[in-house]
Motif scaffolding. Sequence first.
Motif, PDB file in Angstrom:
ATOM      1  N   LYS A 186      -2.288  16.412  15.288  1.00 26.47           N
ATOM      2  CA  LYS A 186      -3.269  15.059  14.483  1.00 26.47           C
ATOM      3  C   LYS A 186      -3.610  14.169  15.658  1.00 26.47           C
ATOM      4  N   PRO A 187      -4.957  13.878  15.751  1.00 33.92           N
ATOM      5  CA  PRO A 187      -5.277  12.809  16.695  1.00 33.92           C
ATOM      6  C   PRO A 187      -4.584  11.631  16.506  1.00 33.92           C
ATOM      7  N   GLY A 188      -4.131  10.754  17.674  1.00 34.57           N
ATOM      8  CA  GLY A 188      -3.422   9.417  17.461  1.00 34.57           C
ATOM      9  C   GLY A 188      -2.731   9.344  18.848  1.00 34.57           C
ATOM     10  N   ARG A 189      -1.955   8.111  18.705  1.00 30.10           N
ATOM     11  CA  ARG A 189      -1.443   7.653  19.993  1.00 30.10           C
ATOM     12  C   ARG A 189       0.048   7.834  19.612  1.00 30.10           C
ATOM     13  N   TYR A 190       0.873   8.456  20.412  1.00 28.73           N
ATOM     14  CA  TYR A 190       2.332   8.456  20.206  1.00 28.73           C
ATOM     15  C   TYR A 190       3.000   8.229  21.415  1.00 28.73           C
ATOM     16  N   PRO A 191       4.370   7.784  20.993  1.00 24.91           N
ATOM     17  CA  PRO A 191       5.147   7.297  22.087  1.00 24.91           C
ATOM     18  C   PRO A 191       5.850   8.597  22.981  1.00 24.91           C
TER      19      PRO A 191
ATOM     20  N   PHE B  59       6.141  14.792  17.765  1.00 23.62           N
ATOM     21  CA  PHE B  59       6.120  16.161  18.344  1.00 23.62           C
ATOM     22  C   PHE B  59       7.179  17.038  17.905  1.00 23.62           C
ATOM     23  N   ARG B  60       8.524  16.269  17.828  1.00 28.63           N
ATOM     24  CA  ARG B  60       9.708  16.835  17.504  1.00 28.63           C
ATOM     25  C   ARG B  60      10.245  17.815  18.751  1.00 28.63           C
ATOM     26  N   ILE B  61       9.713  17.467  19.883  1.00 31.59           N
ATOM     27  CA  ILE B  61      10.263  18.139  21.139  1.00 31.59           C
ATOM     28  C   ILE B  61      10.775  17.263  22.138  1.00 31.59           C
ATOM     29  N   LYS B  62      11.976  17.953  22.819  1.00 29.41           N
ATOM     30  CA  LYS B  62      12.590  17.097  23.831  1.00 29.41           C
ATOM     31  C   LYS B  62      12.865  18.243  25.042  1.00 29.41           C
ATOM     32  N   GLN B  63      12.800  17.789  26.145  1.00 20.27           N
ATOM     33  CA  GLN B  63      12.942  18.515  27.218  1.00 20.27           C
ATOM     34  C   GLN B  63      13.340  17.694  28.338  1.00 20.27           C
TER      35      GLN B  63
ATOM     36  N   ILE C  55      -6.818  14.812  38.151  1.00 23.11           N
ATOM     37  CA  ILE C  55      -6.829  13.645  37.555  1.00 23.11           C
ATOM     38  C   ILE C  55      -5.275  13.128  37.721  1.00 23.11           C
ATOM     39  N   ILE C  56      -4.940  11.877  38.103  1.00 25.53           N
ATOM     40  CA  ILE C  56      -3.487  11.335  37.891  1.00 25.53           C
ATOM     41  C   ILE C  56      -3.705  10.254  36.903  1.00 25.53           C
ATOM     42  N   SER C  57      -2.884  10.414  36.027  1.00 26.89           N
ATOM     43  CA  SER C  57      -2.972   9.423  34.722  1.00 26.89           C
ATOM     44  C   SER C  57      -1.497   8.963  34.436  1.00 26.89           C
ATOM     45  N   GLY C  58      -1.292   7.679  33.954  1.00 28.59           N
ATOM     46  CA  GLY C  58       0.070   7.051  33.363  1.00 28.59           C
ATOM     47  C   GLY C  58       0.314   7.508  31.970  1.00 28.59           C
ATOM     48  N   GLU C  59      -0.911   7.972  31.280  1.00 28.39           N
ATOM     49  CA  GLU C  59      -0.658   8.464  30.108  1.00 28.39           C
ATOM     50  C   GLU C  59      -1.174   9.947  29.909  1.00 28.39           C
ATOM     51  N   LEU C  60      -0.570  10.516  29.021  1.00 27.48           N
ATOM     52  CA  LEU C  60      -1.008  11.990  28.724  1.00 27.48           C
ATOM     53  C   LEU C  60      -2.262  11.943  27.849  1.00 27.48           C
TER      54      LEU C  60
ATOM     55  N   SER D 215      13.172   0.990  29.376  1.00 26.90           N
ATOM     56  CA  SER D 215      11.668   0.697  29.500  1.00 26.90           C
ATOM     57  C   SER D 215      11.062   1.921  29.854  1.00 26.90           C
ATOM     58  N   MET D 216      11.538   3.167  30.225  1.00 29.32           N
ATOM     59  CA  MET D 216      10.724   4.209  30.625  1.00 29.32           C
ATOM     60  C   MET D 216      10.088   4.891  29.617  1.00 29.32           C
ATOM     61  N   ARG D 217       9.009   4.484  29.280  1.00 30.76           N
ATOM     62  CA  ARG D 217       7.955   4.972  28.190  1.00 30.76           C
ATOM     63  C   ARG D 217       6.675   5.151  28.406  1.00 30.76           C
ATOM     64  N   SER D 218       6.038   5.899  27.753  1.00 33.96           N
ATOM     65  CA  SER D 218       4.495   6.212  28.235  1.00 33.96           C
ATOM     66  C   SER D 218       3.878   6.652  26.834  1.00 33.96           C
ATOM     67  N   ALA D 219       2.635   7.059  26.826  1.00 30.80           N
ATOM     68  CA  ALA D 219       1.895   7.526  25.632  1.00 30.80           C
ATOM     69  C   ALA D 219       1.241   8.697  25.639  1.00 30.80           C
ATOM     70  N   VAL D 220       1.260   9.350  24.732  1.00 31.18           N
ATOM     71  CA  VAL D 220       0.383  10.639  24.454  1.00 31.18           C
ATOM     72  C   VAL D 220      -0.730  10.223  23.679  1.00 31.18           C
ATOM     73  N   VAL D 221      -2.012  10.501  24.084  1.00 26.56           N
ATOM     74  CA  VAL D 221      -3.001  10.330  23.620  1.00 26.56           C
ATOM     75  C   VAL D 221      -3.843  11.469  22.890  1.00 26.56           C
ATOM     76  N   VAL D 222      -3.632  11.703  21.611  1.00 26.43           N
ATOM     77  CA  VAL D 222      -4.164  13.153  21.279  1.00 26.43           C
ATOM     78  C   VAL D 222      -5.648  12.691  20.482  1.00 26.43           C
ATOM     79  N   GLU D 223      -6.747  13.376  21.176  1.00 24.37           N
ATOM     80  CA  GLU D 223      -8.123  13.332  21.055  1.00 24.37           C
ATOM     81  C   GLU D 223      -8.995  14.449  20.333  1.00 24.37           C
ATOM     82  N   GLU D 224      -9.905  14.188  19.623  1.00 20.35           N
ATOM     83  CA  GLU D 224     -10.792  14.878  19.460  1.00 20.35           C
ATOM     84  C   GLU D 224     -11.260  15.780  20.420  1.00 20.35           C
ATOM     85  N   PRO D 225     -11.522  17.190  20.698  1.00 19.00           N
ATOM     86  CA  PRO D 225     -11.965  17.657  21.983  1.00 19.00           C
ATOM     87  C   PRO D 225     -13.281  16.952  22.664  1.00 19.00           C
TER      88      PRO D 225
END
Length: 274
Positions: free
Chosen positions: A228-233, A208-212, A177-182, A246-256
């Motif tokens: 925690k499920p949710g949508r985070y930048p 998430f308090r992470i940066k790399q 899969i190739i996706s623009g969102e994680l 403007s280099m932004r995306s989103a991480v979508v945390v979902e129930e399994p």
Amino acid sequence: MSIPIAILTLVLGMVLVLGGLWIGQNVNLLPVDASANAPVYDELFRVLFSIGAILFLGILGLVVFSLIKFRRRPGQLGDGLALEGNLSLEVFWTAVPAVIVLFVGLYSFDIYDRMGGMVPLGHGAHDHQEMEMQQNIWGGIGSKAEELTTESNLAALPVEVTAMQYAFLFRYPRGDIISGELHVPVGQPVRLRMEAKDVIHAFWVPEFRIKQDVIPGQPTILSFTATKPGRYPIVCAELCGPYHGSMRSAVVVEEPTDYDTWFSNNAKTTVPEA
Ligand SMILES: [Cu+2]
């Protein structure tokens, strides 16, 4: 009746320290904590914020007090008192900050280590197999953070991250899969293998308090477990060009189950070769 100045100072000092500790524990300036290592990071933040609050209120209080108490009165035209040093005071105000700075340094190092920050980035490992080997030896970035999750006996979900001016691309080797969102399932460790196409970028999820850093020709590994499920930048945190902002995306945390639905809807059905 007058209260001795030493008692008054002691009481005010105690009120100040307790007030600062209260502010540090109760005033929250951080976004929601949505990963396993966020509580560790927040622990450090609360301690630093408490120290900062005590210093800020103490210094500001003394300045305001002095401005009022020692202001020039009508008719006062001479110079102020000529004071010439105070050894015990100087020893005191050198020793106390020295102890605080030493404590903050050691404590920050401990938190950074617990978040997996002291593990080598895997520099020079261009070959994927070599990279995997290094991860096995060193545990990879963030492996300690993974240990922080109670339910992390799940295998890590591998995702390849490509950063370029001005977007993030996420590739799931399983399912191609190739996706623009994680998209990630809640509670499962995720292992990002990141590389940039052009210049240095940085992958940052405040929740998430992470940066790399994401570097051209030098893969970096970042692991986390969303809690925690949710949508985070997802924010690029390294000035990478005129449209960096403007280099932004989103991480979508979902129930399994939701994640599985997304995955099977997007996975390319691979026909086994005859
Ligand atoms: Cu960037």
